[in-house]
Design an enzyme around this catalytic site. Structure first.
Site, PDB file in Angstrom:
ATOM      1  N   ASP A  93       0.869  -1.163   0.000  1.00  0.00           N
ATOM      2  CA  ASP A  93       0.000   0.000   0.000  1.00  0.00           C
ATOM      3  C   ASP A  93       0.917   1.227   0.000  1.00  0.00           C
ATOM      4  O   ASP A  93       2.104   1.107   0.334  1.00  0.00           O
ATOM      5  CB  ASP A  93      -0.877  -0.042   1.264  1.00  0.00           C
ATOM      6  N   LEU A  94       0.387   2.377  -0.377  1.00  0.00           N
ATOM      7  CA  LEU A  94       1.237   3.579  -0.446  1.00  0.00           C
ATOM      8  C   LEU A  94       1.101   4.465   0.796  1.00  0.00           C
ATOM      9  O   LEU A  94       2.022   4.582   1.599  1.00  0.00           O
ATOM     10  CB  LEU A  94       0.865   4.385  -1.705  1.00  0.00           C
ATOM     11  N   ASP A  95      -0.095   5.073   0.934  1.00  0.00           N
ATOM     12  CA  ASP A  95      -0.311   6.072   1.987  1.00  0.00           C
ATOM     13  C   ASP A  95      -0.243   5.415   3.364  1.00  0.00           C
ATOM     14  O   ASP A  95      -1.071   4.568   3.693  1.00  0.00           O
ATOM     15  CB  ASP A  95      -1.690   6.728   1.811  1.00  0.00           C
ATOM     16  N   THR A 138       1.791  10.057   3.955  1.00  0.00           N
ATOM     17  CA  THR A 138       0.733  10.875   3.364  1.00  0.00           C
ATOM     18  C   THR A 138      -0.604  10.647   4.070  1.00  0.00           C
ATOM     19  O   THR A 138      -1.525  11.447   3.901  1.00  0.00           O
ATOM     20  CB  THR A 138       0.591  10.562   1.866  1.00  0.00           C
ATOM     21  N   LYS A 162      -8.897   5.330   6.371  1.00  0.00           N
ATOM     22  CA  LYS A 162      -7.678   4.877   5.699  1.00  0.00           C
ATOM     23  C   LYS A 162      -8.003   3.776   4.688  1.00  0.00           C
ATOM     24  O   LYS A 162      -8.772   2.871   5.001  1.00  0.00           O
ATOM     25  CB  LYS A 162      -6.655   4.379   6.727  1.00  0.00           C
ATOM     26  N   GLY A 163      -7.414   3.885   3.531  1.00  0.00           N
ATOM     27  CA  GLY A 163      -7.628   2.878   2.491  1.00  0.00           C
ATOM     28  C   GLY A 163      -8.909   3.068   1.694  1.00  0.00           C
ATOM     29  O   GLY A 163      -9.136   2.395   0.690  1.00  0.00           O
ATOM     30  N   ARG A 168     -11.564   8.345  -2.320  1.00  0.00           N
ATOM     31  CA  ARG A 168     -11.839   9.754  -2.033  1.00  0.00           C
ATOM     32  C   ARG A 168     -13.334  10.010  -1.818  1.00  0.00           C
ATOM     33  O   ARG A 168     -13.732  10.587  -0.812  1.00  0.00           O
ATOM     34  CB  ARG A 168     -11.319  10.598  -3.209  1.00  0.00           C
ATOM     35  N   SER A 183      -2.853   0.599  -4.240  1.00  0.00           N
ATOM     36  CA  SER A 183      -3.327   1.768  -3.499  1.00  0.00           C
ATOM     37  C   SER A 183      -4.664   2.253  -4.028  1.00  0.00           C
ATOM     38  O   SER A 183      -4.932   2.166  -5.227  1.00  0.00           O
ATOM     39  CB  SER A 183      -2.295   2.894  -3.651  1.00  0.00           C
ATOM     40  N   ALA A 184      -5.475   2.809  -3.130  1.00  0.00           N
ATOM     41  CA  ALA A 184      -6.755   3.392  -3.552  1.00  0.00           C
ATOM     42  C   ALA A 184      -6.566   4.779  -4.151  1.00  0.00           C
ATOM     43  O   ALA A 184      -7.477   5.349  -4.741  1.00  0.00           O
ATOM     44  CB  ALA A 184      -7.685   3.489  -2.342  1.00  0.00           C
ATOM     45  N   SER A 185      -5.354   5.326  -4.003  1.00  0.00           N
ATOM     46  CA  SER A 185      -5.148   6.732  -4.366  1.00  0.00           C
ATOM     47  C   SER A 185      -5.035   6.957  -5.863  1.00  0.00           C
ATOM     48  O   SER A 185      -4.412   6.179  -6.583  1.00  0.00           O
ATOM     49  CB  SER A 185      -3.878   7.250  -3.690  1.00  0.00           C
ATOM     50  N   ASN A 217      -3.545   9.657  -6.676  1.00  0.00           N
ATOM     51  CA  ASN A 217      -2.312  10.465  -6.669  1.00  0.00           C
ATOM     52  C   ASN A 217      -1.066   9.601  -6.505  1.00  0.00           C
ATOM     53  O   ASN A 217       0.018  10.123  -6.219  1.00  0.00           O
ATOM     54  CB  ASN A 217      -2.358  11.471  -5.511  1.00  0.00           C
ATOM     55  N   LYS A 265     -11.162  -1.174  -1.299  1.00  0.00           N
ATOM     56  CA  LYS A 265     -10.864  -2.058  -0.176  1.00  0.00           C
ATOM     57  C   LYS A 265     -12.023  -1.938   0.832  1.00  0.00           C
ATOM     58  O   LYS A 265     -12.532  -0.841   0.987  1.00  0.00           O
ATOM     59  CB  LYS A 265      -9.554  -1.617   0.498  1.00  0.00           C
ATOM     60  N   GLU A 274       0.069  -3.267   4.627  1.00  0.00           N
ATOM     61  CA  GLU A 274      -1.068  -2.343   4.719  1.00  0.00           C
ATOM     62  C   GLU A 274      -1.134  -1.656   6.075  1.00  0.00           C
ATOM     63  O   GLU A 274      -0.872  -2.280   7.096  1.00  0.00           O
ATOM     64  CB  GLU A 274      -2.371  -3.154   4.574  1.00  0.00           C
ATOM     65  N   ASP A 275      -1.530  -0.370   6.060  1.00  0.00           N
ATOM     66  CA  ASP A 275      -1.727   0.324   7.347  1.00  0.00           C
ATOM     67  C   ASP A 275      -3.206   0.509   7.671  1.00  0.00           C
ATOM     68  O   ASP A 275      -3.535   1.033   8.737  1.00  0.00           O
ATOM     69  CB  ASP A 275      -1.062   1.712   7.329  1.00  0.00           C
TER      70      ASP A 275
END
Ligand code: BG6
Ligand code: MG
Length: 214
Positions: free
Chosen positions: A8-10, A16, A44-45, A48, A113-115, A117, A144, A168-169
């Site tokens: 995962d990214l963020d 972020t 989280k995850g 938007r 990632s869900a982002s 960005n 997710k 994952e966070d």
């Protein structure tokens, strides 16, 4: 045997997650309500628009679809502004060394990632080239805890979920990994991520050797 790692990214690669929190909170405050870190964990995850709907529900605020789209743009503009000062030094501790080691040892590496960005954030970090496959919010149709993002990642990497570990966070992200039959490593606190197979405070606690024994 673990052959691939999907990150995962963020909140895993870089902090972020804190910028998302700041921007969403600013939006909530502009609508005359507030939310705390505990509620933020549930965001989280989450994509938007889904995050925005959860926030508006919490504040008891009703908006039309067009207004929701406008608010999402406002939040994203604030979020992207926060990203602007990012450099390579904003990767979380241990991340770059782990990616270098995994690449050297022949693991396949993907981002899930869900982002929307994700690519610009990876560019700020100078980490784009580590990822053979990037599945982000521009490619998925299900958020997710649906496992789609990780299933698409594993398929593109040519590996099976049982041979892949997901880092994952997010509560929803750990659940997505479990739902897809992946090994789930939660990055954060055991109180929030106790449903993962393993929990670490961050990727600085993870080595290739540890992964090879999963
Ligand atoms: C996830 C974050 O990675 O991406 C969420 O954990 C965020 O907080 C989601 O809402 C969507 O991100 P973006 O950048 O497309 O708004
Ligand atoms: Mg995350």
């Amino acid at each position: 045997m673990i052959k691939a790692c999907i990150f995962d990214l963020d909140g895993v690669i870089t902090d972020t997650a804190e910028f998302h929190f700041i921007a969403w909170r600013k939006l909530a405050n502009s609508l005359n309500f507030d939310f705390n870190k505990e509620f933020n964990e549930t965001l989280k995850g989450v994509s938007r628009i889904d995050s925005l709907e959860m926030i508006l529900k919490l504040g008891g605020v009703e908006k039309t679809d067009a207004e929701i789209q406008e608010l999402a743009v406002i939040k994203n503009d604030w979020y992207v502004d926060l990203l602007k000062g990012m450099t390579q030094d904003d990767a979380l501790p241990g991340v770059r060394d782990l990616l270098i080691d995994l690449k050297a040892k022949g693991y396949k590496i993907g981002l899930g990632s869900a982002s929307k960005n994700a690519v610009p954030v990876l560019k700020f970090l100078d980490m784009l080239d580590f990822f053979e496959v990037i599945i982000d919010g521009t490619k998925t149709t299900k958020g997710k805890p649906d496992p789609q993002v990780f299933q698409m990642g594993a398929k593109a990497l040519g590996v099976k979920p049982e041979d892949t570990v997901v880092f994952e966070d997010a509560l929803s992200g750990v659940q997505a990994a479990l739902n897809g039959g992946f090994t789930a490593v939660g990055c954060g606190s055991p109180e929030n991520l106790g449903h993962a197979h393993h929990v670490v405070a961050g990727l600085n606690e993870v080595t290739e050797e540890w992964i090879s024994k999963l």
